[in-house]
Design a protein around this motif. Sequence first.
Motif, short mmCIF file in Angstrom:
data_model
loop_
_atom_site.label_atom_id
_atom_site.label_comp_id
_atom_site.label_asym_id
_atom_site.label_seq_id
_atom_site.Cartn_x
_atom_site.Cartn_y
_atom_site.Cartn_z
N UNK A 13 0.83 -1.20 0.00
CA UNK A 13 0.00 0.00 0.00
C UNK A 13 0.86 1.26 0.00
N UNK A 14 0.54 2.25 0.84
CA UNK A 14 1.35 3.48 0.90
C UNK A 14 2.72 3.28 1.53
N UNK A 15 2.97 2.09 2.08
CA UNK A 15 4.27 1.79 2.70
C UNK A 15 5.20 1.22 1.63
N UNK A 16 5.71 2.12 0.79
CA UNK A 16 6.56 1.67 -0.31
C UNK A 16 7.92 1.17 0.19
N UNK A 17 8.42 1.82 1.23
CA UNK A 17 9.68 1.35 1.83
C UNK A 17 9.87 2.07 3.17
N UNK A 18 9.47 1.42 4.25
CA UNK A 18 9.67 2.01 5.57
C UNK A 18 10.48 1.05 6.45
N UNK A 19 11.28 1.62 7.32
CA UNK A 19 12.11 0.85 8.25
C UNK A 19 11.89 1.38 9.65
N UNK A 20 11.62 0.48 10.58
CA UNK A 20 11.49 0.85 11.98
C UNK A 20 12.50 0.03 12.79
N UNK A 21 13.36 0.71 13.54
CA UNK A 21 14.29 0.02 14.41
C UNK A 21 15.51 -0.52 13.69
N UNK A 22 16.06 -1.58 14.25
CA UNK A 22 17.28 -2.19 13.74
C UNK A 22 16.94 -3.43 12.92
N UNK A 23 17.46 -3.49 11.70
CA UNK A 23 17.26 -4.65 10.84
C UNK A 23 18.60 -5.07 10.25
N UNK A 24 18.61 -6.19 9.56
CA UNK A 24 19.84 -6.64 8.90
C UNK A 24 20.31 -5.61 7.88
N UNK A 25 19.36 -4.98 7.19
CA UNK A 25 19.70 -3.98 6.17
C UNK A 25 19.87 -2.58 6.77
N UNK A 26 19.62 -2.44 8.09
CA UNK A 26 19.77 -1.15 8.76
C UNK A 26 20.37 -1.38 10.15
N UNK A 27 21.63 -1.80 10.17
CA UNK A 27 22.30 -2.15 11.42
C UNK A 27 22.57 -0.95 12.32
N UNK A 28 22.54 0.25 11.77
CA UNK A 28 22.79 1.44 12.57
C UNK A 28 21.56 1.90 13.35
N UNK A 29 20.41 1.35 13.02
CA UNK A 29 19.18 1.75 13.70
C UNK A 29 19.15 1.28 15.15
N UNK A 30 18.41 2.01 15.99
CA UNK A 30 18.24 1.62 17.39
C UNK A 30 17.08 0.65 17.49
N UNK A 31 17.29 -0.45 18.17
CA UNK A 31 16.27 -1.50 18.26
C UNK A 31 14.97 -0.97 18.85
N UNK A 32 13.86 -1.53 18.39
CA UNK A 32 12.56 -1.17 18.94
C UNK A 32 12.47 -1.62 20.39
N UNK A 33 11.76 -0.83 21.19
CA UNK A 33 11.55 -1.19 22.58
C UNK A 33 10.34 -2.08 22.75
N UNK A 34 9.92 -2.27 23.98
CA UNK A 34 8.79 -3.15 24.27
C UNK A 34 7.45 -2.48 24.02
N UNK A 35 7.45 -1.14 23.91
CA UNK A 35 6.22 -0.44 23.53
C UNK A 35 6.56 0.52 22.40
N UNK A 36 5.82 0.39 21.31
CA UNK A 36 6.01 1.25 20.14
C UNK A 36 4.68 1.87 19.77
N UNK A 37 4.62 3.20 19.80
CA UNK A 37 3.40 3.92 19.41
C UNK A 37 3.62 4.58 18.06
N UNK A 38 2.63 4.46 17.18
CA UNK A 38 2.71 5.05 15.84
C UNK A 38 1.65 6.14 15.75
#
Length: 406
Positions: A13-38
């Motif tokens: 849908x409208x999420x063509x390419x979004x990244x939240x937190x730390x992933x294999x392709x975004x190792x510099x990201x800070x990991x998601x916590x136990x509560x995430x509000x959008x």
Amino acid sequence: MGKIEGVRIKNFGPLKDIVMGKTLSNQKGMALGNLTAIIGPSGNGKSTLADAFGFLADCLEIGVEAACDTKNRGGFQQIRSQGVEEAIKFELYYRETSTTRPITYELEIDEDGMGRPYVKEERLRQRVEKRGWPLSFLFLQSGKGYAYEGKEGGADDNGRSVKGEKVDVELADIRKLGIVTLGAMKQYERIEKFLNFLKSWYLCYFSPDAARSLQTAAPQPYLNRTGSNINNVAQYMYRENKKEFTKVLKEIQTKLPNIEKIEPVKFDNGQMMLKFWEHGFEKAFYSPKMSDGTLKLFAYYLLLHEKNPRQLVFIEEPENGLYHQYLSMLAEEMLKSVGTGFSKQLFVTTHSPFFVNALSPDHVWVLTKGENGFSSIKRASEYDFVKELSEEGVPLGDMWYSRYFG
């Protein structure tokens, strides 16, 4: 146990390419916590993000083709981002405990020559050592590939086995996820654990009207998606540990406005119903007669008090039907419930600055839509001066309401 430290979604849908937190392709990201509000304005993709999690859960349960059609999704072409010819892609970065090596799950769903969606590619990766590129212990392309038995082993990106027992795999149905088939087999231990984690997800679409419906007597350990079995859950908790259930009810009643006492009542047919005593009334009310707001709050608090909690819970707009002054208290209770360990993770979409006021900038992600019609997402702490102002005591929701960010 386990939680998602990061997620990437492409072409949904409208999420063509979004990244939240730390992933294999975004190792510099800070990991998601136990509560995430959008948060974000209406029409910017919050419901789509929630549905992305729901879509994955449906793919597990009913297969990718049925998942594309169910819940009014309208089929693969309606789900895939407009103007895009590539596959829909998901990347989940998952960790079982603080001491285990992270696992990456990658999934691609495309359509075949007849326009039917299928699993184009599916992969699970994990590092063998503390450092180095992760090795694939499951890799399937159009249902064909390999998997590794046991706790260790994998192949590099060229398919060369580095360690462990490699087993060639060919699935009978390319519209079913490979992890569903292989995760049912004990020899694929890591796949089984990951599958169980995904199965534990709970997508909450609580409906007060559904909660008022009378169900047959059948104890059930968990609330269903709409909350229609709220009395069945009460029956289960009462049966399993009456003393503990009474304790839970006493704790919950202190958080519900104008409620003096909550008591379970068991009928001759074995059915359980909850009885609520309100201030100012001599007689109690049964749960079907309670207000929408009280039922919603009760359901949320019951969800937060599960004895064996679902590992990932996604709630859309908990503020609907609730008085705004209760929302900050609910957010604080959610933070307390998820804690800092790996037993529970909570995702929430919200429009309420009162709910956001109880959170820190690291908890909150902001969805915005660009001129091209696609959404982008950013952590509130990444906006200029937001983290500094929050540390000085300025409530985050007030900053958002004043359009200081987002």
